[in-house]
Design a protein around this motif. Structure first.
Motif, short mmCIF file in Angstrom:
data_model
loop_
_atom_site.label_atom_id
_atom_site.label_comp_id
_atom_site.label_asym_id
_atom_site.label_seq_id
_atom_site.Cartn_x
_atom_site.Cartn_y
_atom_site.Cartn_z
N ILE A 120 11.28 4.38 0.90
CA ILE A 120 11.15 5.15 2.56
C ILE A 120 10.64 4.44 3.80
N ALA A 121 9.77 3.81 2.93
CA ALA A 121 9.21 2.64 4.17
C ALA A 121 9.80 1.66 4.87
N GLY B 44 0.67 -1.11 0.04
CA GLY B 44 0.46 0.11 0.05
C GLY B 44 0.86 1.86 0.16
N GLU B 45 2.11 1.22 0.24
CA GLU B 45 2.91 2.14 0.22
C GLU B 45 3.29 3.29 -1.60
N LEU B 46 2.49 4.72 -0.97
CA LEU B 46 3.55 5.13 -1.83
C LEU B 46 5.05 5.11 -2.71
N ASN B 47 4.95 5.29 -1.45
CA ASN B 47 6.86 5.69 -1.87
C ASN B 47 7.39 4.57 -1.03
N PHE C 115 13.17 2.02 13.08
CA PHE C 115 12.20 2.10 14.40
C PHE C 115 13.19 0.72 14.55
N GLN D 77 12.17 3.86 7.48
CA GLN D 77 11.30 4.13 8.41
C GLN D 77 11.34 2.65 8.92
#
Lengths: 320, 320, 320, 320, 320
Positions: free
Chosen positions: B174-175, B168-171, B182, B178
């Motif tokens: 970057i996910a 579902g990520e647009l980018n 974490f 991230q």
């Protein structure tokens, strides 16, 4: 690299070695002979005369000038970026050496407790080994960039086990950096390096990684082939066609004019070719051997060694 | 990208693949045929002769030369900046890997307490997973820049849950960063990373973010349309009008001259077009697949893995 | 900005919107009509003939070419620097978001003491508010650069009090950064941010300050007026005088030649004008609205929000 | 600096103030009169005719175009670097103000002990004094770069003792930075600044030092005299000799042609001269007074002051 | 360097010292005499006439213009980079002085215990010695770049032992940095410098290392010989051949035209030569003595010394 340019103006005019002439003498001779042939036919046969006029040469001249200028700038930028990267290597090896000598120390606590000499010898050895690894890294990078497989040149600076381990490595300089990094961590865990100072040393290793990556980038990525081939074609087309365009006007001096013009254009083109990859061993390439030897001498002098190898002298007028 | 330029001067002259010719052969043929037509009419009909003279071509030639030079420089700068960004990716993935391997450690205290093996296995797994994430990030960035939706290529480097979440990520890159961030925080909170060293690792993630943003910028922002269209128009106008300007002077050789001039100008224009977006899969674009495979092999070698995929070889003369 | 250049070569030749033509059609028409007049007088009246010859045009052509090239490069550099700054904004907002999400945490100590949920909700709210402030900053900067006073666009991202307080501010984005900075200090004093990690977040705010300053610099400092006026004057003088210089040689085709030359020079000049200030809303200016919406969507996705606004689509062929 | 370029195309053509014309009108008039003289002699006396032909002008034109282009680029680069440095000053003064307001705090411990108001007033005063010193530094740097000795302008921002002490200083801005640095150290020793945060503030002072050094470099190092004199000589030689070269071809219109060409070349040369040192008070120089006033207003607004001086308005069309 | 360019336009036209004329007067005279000879032969003998026409000069002119432009830019870039590096030296010596004065302090603990004056004198001495070493480093770098062996100039700033030790050093400035680094470490171990602040000082030493490396790079790596020789050859060939090409058209004025053209081309070439290595003592080289004296005065003023040496004044119009 041809060292220190201290030739008089006159001697420079007549120089052959280290100039672009050796690279282009074949095509220059061919083009001039072609011009002689065209002139001979034009003066004698008379009825064979494809007169292209000078128009196309003036018009293409502009495009060619753009292209050669672009090529010149780009090649020199690559050369100079390569030089900057090796200059950065000189700086960073000096910096990392200074950091190794000053930031690796016996912790205060242990000194008081057991008297000074507790670990001081181990630390001195560690410092020396680390500086030697920096030297080894420099030589390994030089060999890596020149596709030379002479592991024996690294032997004086690394342990035998390490040299052996490098055999299977795709990227030997990076493997050396990794092992330096492990040693720094160990030193930190033993308390020889303050936790606040470890990032300083780690940062210097990152700078070395960046410098190496920059060199690899220049080496592995030539100017796009479509540029190089178009410029070669246009220069050749221009010089081959020139006699057909000027023989009607210039007559018997056509070969002289063609020779001069071809000398200029082939020369510009050939120089671009030569310094595009500055890490080779052409006369005008960067003197990586000289620089890495200088780094070696400088760093060993910081360890107060006196049994130093000599700096490299030019061989046959060139530094390598 | 066409790899290692080791063609002789002569072979380069005759090369077709990877040059600008395939891109411009249509318009080049059309322009030359137009010149043939104009010449034929001029030689036979005689009374139809719009003689533009060579004046406008000399005058516009200057503006055109500016424009083509500007375009060439700008396109190459974009190409080279793209290469620098991917070179930076090579460097930073190496650096972050080195940092993961040396700055993530079991805290001294716990070691003493429970004997060495308390968490050492968990830490080894953590390190490996993090390095794999770096590799996954590299591949994800490549797919992202080429608008390719092949999530399956990331499967070997991420857990199944993570791959699922990326859908579902647009980018996606970057996910991934991230989620790495974490994990680093968790490691810090568990004491595996020193509070002073967390910013060092965080800094490396910021560098990756900057490199990715740079690539996205080049990809999403073409040279302004008003530039591109004006240069296309001027080049075409110039080449179409040229036969009308020179047929009176050059006569029967007009098509030859027009062909040569058009080859030069269309060529310069077409090359600019080709490398303006260096992240595509044109012959002269950057070999992102090759670079990301190399990164994968290099990083896995740092984990002492030996079951490595091969480096990519050129297919049909090109690296992809 | 006109998005993704995927026009065929032929369509680009005939494009009108987004090209330089709309900007210069007035002066182009005037110049061509002038040429028609000069030609008519010259062909009919015969005894009025100020023949400037083509000499001055060749001589000034050089100076003009320098100037237009310089202008082109400078304008494009401004455009591209503006794009880089907004690219930096994309990167830094991503980085600062990642840092907010990972470096703001409940201190270990308190967790143990009172069980986990003690402050975790407050921290989650703090993180969300801070990320919203980053989004608000982005929109505020866009409005600031475009001299738009639409405070209501910031309302969803800031508290009502803050929006109110912004009314009196000369520089609203800087005021938002200041308030973010105060909140970070508070979080540090509450123990939510480690003292070592506060400089990392502070550094990101400094980067945002630098990016904003760069945009303001481009916006407030045009290319010096003496350059702009001299180039406008020379281009106009050149085009107005051209018919007097070529009508004797080119005759009836003078208006065609003048039209083509004027198209080239006015075009180059007009494009420079258009992109000199890239933060406006001309067709070739930077799509700040699109970029800031993209930032908004990306950052809110990092907060796991799913109720996201759509990305902006081109309106009438342009992105804004 | 002439503010916001919003003149229509037509008004720009006719502008006088702020253009290069005032600087070169003398030599332009002289050159045109010379051309009138040469033409008159040539048309009447007939037997005095040194015909230089246009050849030398075409040949030198190339060298001249290189030189003027180089000069233009270099001067503009100096102008733009100067602007970037002052843009950096804007950014860094904002950053350092934000850091002063958030990183200087009463230590937690003392608050609890003696209740909140223990030192909070002293700290508020300290913050305000430090921000005032930043403003004072900005004004001092402006006066330093313009060789103006108006110490009274600094009085509102520094204590009387400090102003007095500045009298003997060779480099007043640096002395202000030094005193800021001492105050920061004192604050750290009192516990108002965390030991980890002192380097952050120190770093901002280093940035200010670098920005100032950049400005001083531009001011003290003109383009080498050998460049400047050669270009002046060539431009003058070219324009003085031009009538002798074209009078045979152009005849009675010689003065017009010479005037136009001289306008172009003198203009390019004069603009380069004007913006080479961007810190002066010429119409096209940087508006240091305006920028430093803006910094003052912005920073005082951060201190929640409302009694602010007005931003500077253009005087006679110029910002200073 | 020739200081502050405040010559009127007219005086600049007639200047001799500091221009390129002294460097090229020999070859200029020779070329003009050759042109006189060719003209004399052509006008009198009549039947000896190798007419090269102006074609080759127009065609090569383009290549030459590229080359001279490239050379000009590159030489000036080297000059300006050298200036930036010495500007960086000015900045960094100021910064490191400020850091020495504020970050080296007696630890709080000891002050309370034994009353204030415990070590304060030793610390004051340490600070002064460190600042003197910074001055000594500056002078040592100047001597190093100019290959001057005047160790006595360093005597006022270093101890006699240190000066003695420098004798055997290949790279004296680096040795001084190393000894500064050791002293900083000692100060840290004694508690005079906070462990968090040592990296700040260490970082400043790294910047000095980088600046020095940059200067050494410029000094040791000339523009590749193949460029320099090709450009010298083409310029000479062009000027020598020019009379043969224009004597038919220009006639008796040939020497004038050749003189002017040769003045332009030789001039451009000679200036490039002169500033290529900016660290020499040519009139247009960088005034290293002046800058290092200024650094000395500035830093000693920071130590509140009043017995300062004077700033250097221009000798014979030049700064050294």
């Amino acid at each position: 690299m041809v060292p220190e340019k201290r030739y008089s103006w006159l001697r420079l005019l007549l120089k052959y070695r280290g100039t672009a002439l050796p690279r282009m003498q074949g095509r220059l001779a061919f083009t001039t002979l072609l011009a002689v042939g065209v002139t001979a036919v034009d003066l004698n046969v008379r009825f064979f005369h494809p007169d292209l006029t000078t128009i196309p040469f003036t018009l293409i001249g502009l495009a060619l000038s753009i292209f050669l200028g672009f090529r010149n700038n780009t090649s020199y930028d690559r050369f100079w970026e390569g030089r900057k990267l090796w200059g950065g290597l000189v700086n960073t090896t000096r910096t990392v050496t200074r950091q190794i000598l000053t930031l690796v120390n016996e912790p205060e606590a242990r000194k008081d407790e057991a008297g000074r000499p507790a670990e001081s010898e181990a630390i001195a050895t560690f410092r020396r080994e680390m500086v030697y690894r920096v030297i080894g890294y420099t030589h390994a990078l030089r060999l890596h960039l020149r596709d030379q497989d002479r592991l024996e040149e690294l032997a004086p600076f690394l342990s035998a086990t390490e040299v052996e381990a490098l055999k299977g490595e795709l990227n030997r300089p990076i493997a050396i950096l990794q092992s330096m990094s492990f040693r720094l961590r160990d030193a930190w865990q033993r308390g020889w390096i303050h936790a606040y100072h470890l990032p300083v040393l780690e940062q210097s290793l990152s700078v070395l990684t960046d410098l190496q990556g920059g060199c690899e980038r220049i080496k592995s990525t030539p100017i796009p082939l479509s540029y190089t081939s178009l410029i070669h074609q246009l220069v050749a087309l221009y010089c081959f066609a020139l006699p057909f365009g000027i023989v009607k006007t210039v007559g018997v001096f056509t070969p002289v004019v063609v020779g001069i013009v071809a000398y200029a254009f082939y020369g510009l083109d050939a120089i671009g070719d030569e310094i595009e990859n500055p890490f080779g061993t052409d006369p005008n390439d960067l003197p990586l051997s000289t620089i890495s030897r200088m780094i070696e001498v400088n760093l060993r002098q910081r360890l107060d060694e006196t049994d130093l190898p000599p700096l490299l002298k030019p061989k046959g007028g060139n530094l390598h």
